[in-house]
Write an enzyme that holds these catalytic residues in place. Structure first.
Site, PDB file in Angstrom:
ATOM      1  CE  LYS A 188      68.201   7.335  15.473  1.00  0.00           C
ATOM      2  NZ  LYS A 188      66.962   7.311  14.718  1.00  0.00           N
TER       3      LYS A 188
ATOM      4  CB  THR B 256      72.879   2.680  18.555  1.00  0.00           C
ATOM      5  OG1 THR B 256      72.744   2.172  19.889  1.00  0.00           O
ATOM      6  CG2 THR B 256      74.340   3.056  18.311  1.00  0.00           C
TER       7      THR B 256
ATOM      8  CG  LEU C 249      70.739  17.198  17.548  1.00  0.00           C
ATOM      9  CD1 LEU C 249      71.019  16.464  16.243  1.00  0.00           C
ATOM     10  CD2 LEU C 249      71.444  18.548  17.563  1.00  0.00           C
TER      11      LEU C 249
ATOM     12  CD  GLU D  23      67.562   2.050  28.961  1.00  0.00           C
ATOM     13  OE1 GLU D  23      67.050   2.540  27.949  1.00  0.00           O
ATOM     14  OE2 GLU D  23      67.994   0.882  28.989  1.00  0.00           O
TER      15      GLU D  23
ATOM     16  CG  HIS E  28      60.203  -5.927  41.178  1.00  0.00           C
ATOM     17  ND1 HIS E  28      59.444  -6.999  41.594  1.00  0.00           N
ATOM     18  CD2 HIS E  28      61.456  -6.163  41.641  1.00  0.00           C
ATOM     19  CE1 HIS E  28      60.214  -7.837  42.275  1.00  0.00           C
ATOM     20  NE2 HIS E  28      61.442  -7.346  42.325  1.00  0.00           N
TER      21      HIS E  28
ATOM     22  CE1 TYR F 245      67.702   2.372  23.829  1.00  0.00           C
ATOM     23  CE2 TYR F 245      69.788   2.789  22.742  1.00  0.00           C
ATOM     24  CZ  TYR F 245      68.842   3.143  23.680  1.00  0.00           C
ATOM     25  OH  TYR F 245      69.040   4.261  24.455  1.00  0.00           O
TER      26      TYR F 245
ATOM     27  CD1 TRP G 139      63.960  -3.621  30.612  1.00  0.00           C
ATOM     28  CD2 TRP G 139      64.408  -1.459  30.222  1.00  0.00           C
ATOM     29  NE1 TRP G 139      62.767  -2.987  30.350  1.00  0.00           N
ATOM     30  CE2 TRP G 139      63.005  -1.659  30.118  1.00  0.00           C
ATOM     31  CE3 TRP G 139      64.917  -0.172  30.036  1.00  0.00           C
ATOM     32  CZ2 TRP G 139      62.117  -0.634  29.814  1.00  0.00           C
ATOM     33  CZ3 TRP G 139      64.031   0.866  29.735  1.00  0.00           C
ATOM     34  CH2 TRP G 139      62.647   0.624  29.626  1.00  0.00           C
TER      35      TRP G 139
ATOM     36  CG  LEU H 161      75.741   7.149  16.134  1.00  0.00           C
ATOM     37  CD1 LEU H 161      75.406   8.408  15.333  1.00  0.00           C
ATOM     38  CD2 LEU H 161      76.125   6.029  15.164  1.00  0.00           C
TER      39      LEU H 161
END
Length: 328
Positions: free
Chosen positions: A273, A25, A222, A120, A143, A58, A89, A23
């Site tokens: 999600k 999130t 999806l 990420e 950076h 998130y 991140w 899932l």
């Protein structure tokens, strides 16, 4: 591939396993009401999900962690039943910031370790308090960091037991090769999380990752939300596609279930999600585990590929490590 709702994990190259269905999130922090992520994760665990994909940026990792802990406390699951993926991140790429970033995620989740920790994006931003740093003229502050030094810091996190596995996200072939060819590599990436769905099937990247024992985790399986600020809206809504709809009719499934089954059958992990209770159930349970697509149907869906990304991240396309200029 014979997978069931109860048993659908596949092996990673480091000996760990990852459930094929998770899932996602992510929810826009500006529009998602408080507590939504926690309720969705608790419901998902009750439905049978064991894989959760989250991230510090998130702004809801505390809710996800709380939901997991509550479900462990009430005896529904044990910690080892849950697979949690966290993300490093862009503002934490300097090696000295990597472990503190992961520790911040663990503190937010109130868990001792994550199962998978991934870079990420291959693009570093200026470190600091802002996740999305800009100068006074609104220009992005990038950076320069060395991805290999970032990776070494991640290897130390795995050695310290803070994460079971290491992976990447949105890396192209060149960026993957950089890590795979790193002198003295201790832990190779076990996964690459990228956009993957019937309109963007990623055949070349999928083949390259298969050859190197890297599992593809498909986000936006999806299609995606129609948020014009970061999504390519020129592409038609995928779930209205006639091929997906007609195959779905044959099996008494909706087009979303067909799209998910397509990837799962190719060994691609999917992390749809949703915060909608009905869709969380539809995307799992009997939803995609009680039917198989024929070879002809798989080919028909592969034929839908338009090589069109929904998630283009064009606002960062001038970054030297922007990954989507390359063919794959």
């Amino acid at each position: 591939m014979n997978v069931t709702a109860k048993d659908h994990s596949i092996p990673l190259s480091d000996g760990n396993r990852i459930p094929l269905v998770g899932l996602g999130t992510y929810g826009d922090p500006r529009t998602t009401s408080k507590g939504t992520a926690a309720e969705s994760v608790k419901l998902a665990i009750d439905v049978g999900y064991r894989h959760f994909d989250g991230a510090l940026v998130y702004y809801n990792e505390h809710e996800v962690g709380q939901a997991i802990r509550e479900k462990i406390a009430d005896g529904t699951v044990k910690r080892e039943d849950i697979f949690y993926c966290g993300k490093l991140w862009n503002t934490f790429h300097p090696p000295e910031l990597v472990r503190p970033a992961l520790e911040r995620t663990l503190k937010t989740l109130q868990l001792d370790y994550v199962d998978l920790y991934i870079v990420e994006l291959p693009m570093a931003f200026k470190p600091g308090d802002a996740f999305y740093p800009k100068d006074e003229n609104g220009k992005w502050l990038y950076h320069k960091t060395d991805l290999l030094a970032t990776w070494e810091a991640l290897e130390a996190c795995k050695d310290a037991g803070l994460t079971k596995s290491l992976g990447v996200s949105n890396f192209n072939r060149r960026q993957l090769e950089l890590i795979l060819n790193k002198p003295g590599l201790k832990h190779k990436p076990v996964s690459n999380q990228v956009e993957c769905h019937p309109y963007f099937t990623q055949p070349k990247l999928l083949e390259y990752c298969r050859q190197n024992d890297i599992v593809i985790v498909g986000y936006s399986p999806l299609g995606t939300s129609r948020d014009a600020s970061w999504v390519n809206l020129k592409c038609p809504p995928m779930l209205a596609d006639e091929v997906l709809v007609s195959i779905g009719k044959k099996y008494n499934k909706n087009s979303a279930q067909v799209a998910l089954r397509f990837n799962v059958q190719r060994g691609v992990v999917v992390i749809p999600k949703s915060f909608s209770p009905q869709r969380i159930k539809d995307n799992f349970q009997v939803g995609i585990f009680d039917f198989s697509l024929t070879e002809e149907e798989m080919k028909a869906i592969e034929g839908l590929n338009k090589n069109v990304r929904f998630v283009e991240l064009l606002m960062w396309s001038d970054h030297p490590e922007y990954p989507f200029h390359d063919e794959y």
